[in-house]
Scaffold this motif. Structure first.
Motif, PDB file in Angstrom:
ATOM      1  N   ILE A 110       0.834  -1.224   0.000  1.00  0.00           N
ATOM      2  CA  ILE A 110       0.000   0.000   0.000  1.00  0.00           C
ATOM      3  C   ILE A 110       0.862   1.266   0.000  1.00  0.00           C
ATOM      4  N   GLY A 111       2.172   1.116   0.280  1.00  0.00           N
ATOM      5  CA  GLY A 111       3.067   2.263   0.308  1.00  0.00           C
ATOM      6  C   GLY A 111       2.828   3.141   1.524  1.00  0.00           C
TER       7      GLY A 111
ATOM      8  N   GLY B 185      -3.111   8.604   8.695  1.00  0.00           N
ATOM      9  CA  GLY B 185      -3.702   8.422  10.019  1.00  0.00           C
ATOM     10  C   GLY B 185      -2.677   8.785  11.064  1.00  0.00           C
ATOM     11  N   LEU B 186      -3.117   8.870  12.308  1.00  0.00           N
ATOM     12  CA  LEU B 186      -2.130   9.101  13.368  1.00  0.00           C
ATOM     13  C   LEU B 186      -2.660   8.677  14.720  1.00  0.00           C
TER      14      LEU B 186
ATOM     15  N   LEU C 171      -6.296   3.120   6.387  1.00  0.00           N
ATOM     16  CA  LEU C 171      -7.334   2.798   5.399  1.00  0.00           C
ATOM     17  C   LEU C 171      -7.459   3.943   4.393  1.00  0.00           C
ATOM     18  N   THR C 172      -7.530   3.593   3.132  1.00  0.00           N
ATOM     19  CA  THR C 172      -7.690   4.620   2.108  1.00  0.00           C
ATOM     20  C   THR C 172      -9.062   5.267   2.242  1.00  0.00           C
ATOM     21  N   LYS C 173     -10.038   4.456   2.588  1.00  0.00           N
ATOM     22  CA  LYS C 173     -11.396   4.990   2.772  1.00  0.00           C
ATOM     23  C   LYS C 173     -11.807   4.740   4.218  1.00  0.00           C
TER      24      LYS C 173
ATOM     25  N   LYS D 247       2.017   8.191   4.196  1.00  0.00           N
ATOM     26  CA  LYS D 247       1.841   7.678   2.822  1.00  0.00           C
ATOM     27  C   LYS D 247       3.104   7.918   2.022  1.00  0.00           C
ATOM     28  N   LEU D 248       3.594   6.900   1.358  1.00  0.00           N
ATOM     29  CA  LEU D 248       4.813   7.018   0.552  1.00  0.00           C
ATOM     30  C   LEU D 248       4.445   7.147  -0.928  1.00  0.00           C
ATOM     31  N   ALA D 249       5.427   7.540  -1.711  1.00  0.00           N
ATOM     32  CA  ALA D 249       5.232   7.647  -3.163  1.00  0.00           C
ATOM     33  C   ALA D 249       6.241   6.723  -3.846  1.00  0.00           C
ATOM     34  N   PRO D 250       6.000   6.340  -5.097  1.00  0.00           N
ATOM     35  CA  PRO D 250       7.004   5.550  -5.811  1.00  0.00           C
ATOM     36  C   PRO D 250       8.302   6.357  -5.933  1.00  0.00           C
TER      37      PRO D 250
END
Ligand code: FAD
Ligand code: MLT
Ligand code: ZN
Length: 453
Positions: free
Chosen positions: A101-102, A163-164, A180-182, A209-212
């Motif tokens: 999920i990154g 989230g935190l 969770l994305t949603k 959240k990470l990025a490629p």
């Protein structure tokens, strides 16, 4: 039991500091403009200890100033009136990167650089970066909603928070770390805490959240004559270089200050009044794309840096502004955001406004792509608010904001109502009262303590 003893029972005697010498490094901010005495410095090791500290302070009615790396630039990370200084620096744990999920869960006290390294080790990218990376903490970054040069493409810290976990003023723990994305179940408390500058809760862990990871990078330093030319160049790069990631700027006076401070020769032989530093990032080499975009924009004298060392060389000129300015005096730092169409009007008007307000010198630089201008006033007394007032008024007149990325802190709290209006301020005060009824969390930061409290 007195407060000191109650805190010792939570974190152990080694981590409750009362000796003035040991406390002193926590008591002055990075700019040197703000600071005061801490009643105690307390250094919990984990979330449960933070909760214990908060409960003990709530029982004693003791106000708290949370602190991460103390690189904040608006005076809100240091005590002002004998508050308890709560250092989050020991919460350094970093979990495993969830590559599918990154995302990764990081302790509030881990540095931004440690998060970047953990992401990179898993071929991912934290996608947020700025000069304080080795000292600032992930909790502090989220508490300030920090931005930096890469926000143009990836957004500010807020965009990275999936989230935190946090401890509220009464010591209760709230946790949303599933990433969770949603998740529409109720108000989004984590996003409310982003940018709240330690006034609504203590962030203990962050789901990031990470990025490629885009390993192919190229930067260009472009000498220009005016802010208008810079805005035109930005427009061209946005249209013709989809791999554009950053687009910062500085002026020749700032460059000179940095070169002196870093004792370095200028890499640019023909100096000019204005410089844009742009960087592109992609899966495959973006050099041709950037070169073509520059050519279409009529630029033929850019300095191109297509390897890591030369790119870093250019970025240290831009990032070196903060320390070079600090070395020249105690600055008034004003972090303005204006609509791009107003950028040249704002930049042209600032020196006159500052001079009229009695200050000697102003150094401008910032994140062009975000309309974010860092106005650094030198030669004004630290307590003289006239230059701050003049610059912030000008920003408001240009339809801008009094804080683009550094936050409000104590430095701009008195100007918030003018910038946001009475209705929005009343709503902010209602949120503050609901979450911190006794005004124990960073009192005087963001919201002045005068009215309604
Ligand atoms: P601190 O300075 O310790 O605290 C900042 C604020 O957050 C305070 O109000 C504090 O009370 C609160 N806080 C800290 N930790 C927590 C926590 N765990 N829970 C709740 N509240 C907390 N900012 C940008 O946006 N973009 C830039 O490009 C940029 N560049 C910088 C370059 C330099 C050299 C320096 C010195 C600063 C720069 N900053 C920049 C400022 C930036 O806001 C901070 O570097 C960083 O976000 C603060 O992190 P910190 O851990 O040092 O927080
Ligand atoms: C930067 O962009 O370098 C920072 O926001 C720090 C500063 O304004 O000094
Ligand atoms: Zn900045």
């Amino acid at each position: 039991m007195d407060l000191r003893q109650a805190l010792v029972e939570v974190v152990g005697s080694r981590h409750v500091l009362s000796d003035p010498e040991l406390k002193s490094s926590y008591e002055r901010d990075y700019t040197g403009r703000y600071g005061g005495r801490a009643r105690l410095v307390v250094r919990p090791a984990d979330t449960e200890q933070v909760a214990g500290v908060m409960a003990a302070c709530a029982r004693a009615g003791a106000a708290i100033v949370p602190q991460g790396g103390n690189t904040g630039l608006v005076g809100a990370s240091v005590p002002r009136n004998g508050e308890v200084l709560l250092s989050l620096q020991r919460l350094t744990a970093i979990g495993d990167v969830d590559e599918a999920i990154g995302q990764v869960t990081v302790g509030a006290g881990a540095t931004l650089a440690a998060l970047q390294d953990a992401a990179k080790a898993a071929d991912q990218d934290a996608a947020l970066d700025f000069g304080a990376r080795d000292s600032c903490t992930d909790g502090g970054v989220v508490a300030c909603d920090a931005g930096g040069a890469r926000a143009l493409r990836h957004g500010t810290a807020r965009a990275h928070v999936a989230g935190l976990e946090a401890v509220l003023a009464d010591g209760s723990i709230v946790s949303r770390l599933a990433g969770l994305t949603k998740d529409n179940a109720g108000y989004n408390l984590p996003q409310l805490l982003v940018g709240s500058e330690g006034t609504l809760g203590i962030i203990t862990r962050v789901r990031w959240k990470l990025a490629p990871l885009l390993a192919a990078r190229v930067a260009a330093l472009v000498p220009l004559q005016t802010a208008r030319e810079a805005a035109d160049l930005l427009r061209a790069l946005r249209a013709d270089a989809p791999s554009l990631e950053s687009c910062d700027f500085f002026l020749d006076e700032g460059l000179e200050l940095v070169l002196e401070h870093q004792q370095r020769e200028s890499p640019i032989k023909d100096r000019s009044p204005f410089y844009v530093l742009a960087e592109c990032a992609a899966q495959s080499d973006p050099t041709e794309e950037l070169a073509a975009a520059l050519e279409d924009a009529g630029i033929d004298d850019a300095l191109i840096a297509d390897d890591t060392a030369s790119r870093r060389g250019l970025w240290t000129l831009r990032e070196g502004h903060t320390d070079a300015i600090n070395a020249a005096g105690v600055p008034h730092k004003l972090d303005i955001g204006v609509p791009l169409r107003e950028l040249d009007r704002f930049i042209d008007a600032v020196p006159g406004a500052v001079e009229q307000a009695g200050a000697e010198r102003v150094i401008l630089f910032g994140h062009l792509g975000d309309g974010n201008v860092h106005v650094n006033v030198l030669g004004a007394d630290p307590d003289d608010e006239r230059p701050d007032e003049a610059v912030l008024e000008l920003a408001i007149k240009c339809g801008g904001t009094i804080s683009a990325e550094h936050g409000v802190g104590v430095a701009k709290a008195a100007y918030l109502e003018r910038a946001r209006g009475p209705a929005e301020l009343a709503a902010m005060r209602a949120i503050k009262r609901a979450l911190d009824p006794d005004n124990l969390l960073n009192p005087g930061a963001v919201l002045t303590a005068t009215r309604g409290r």
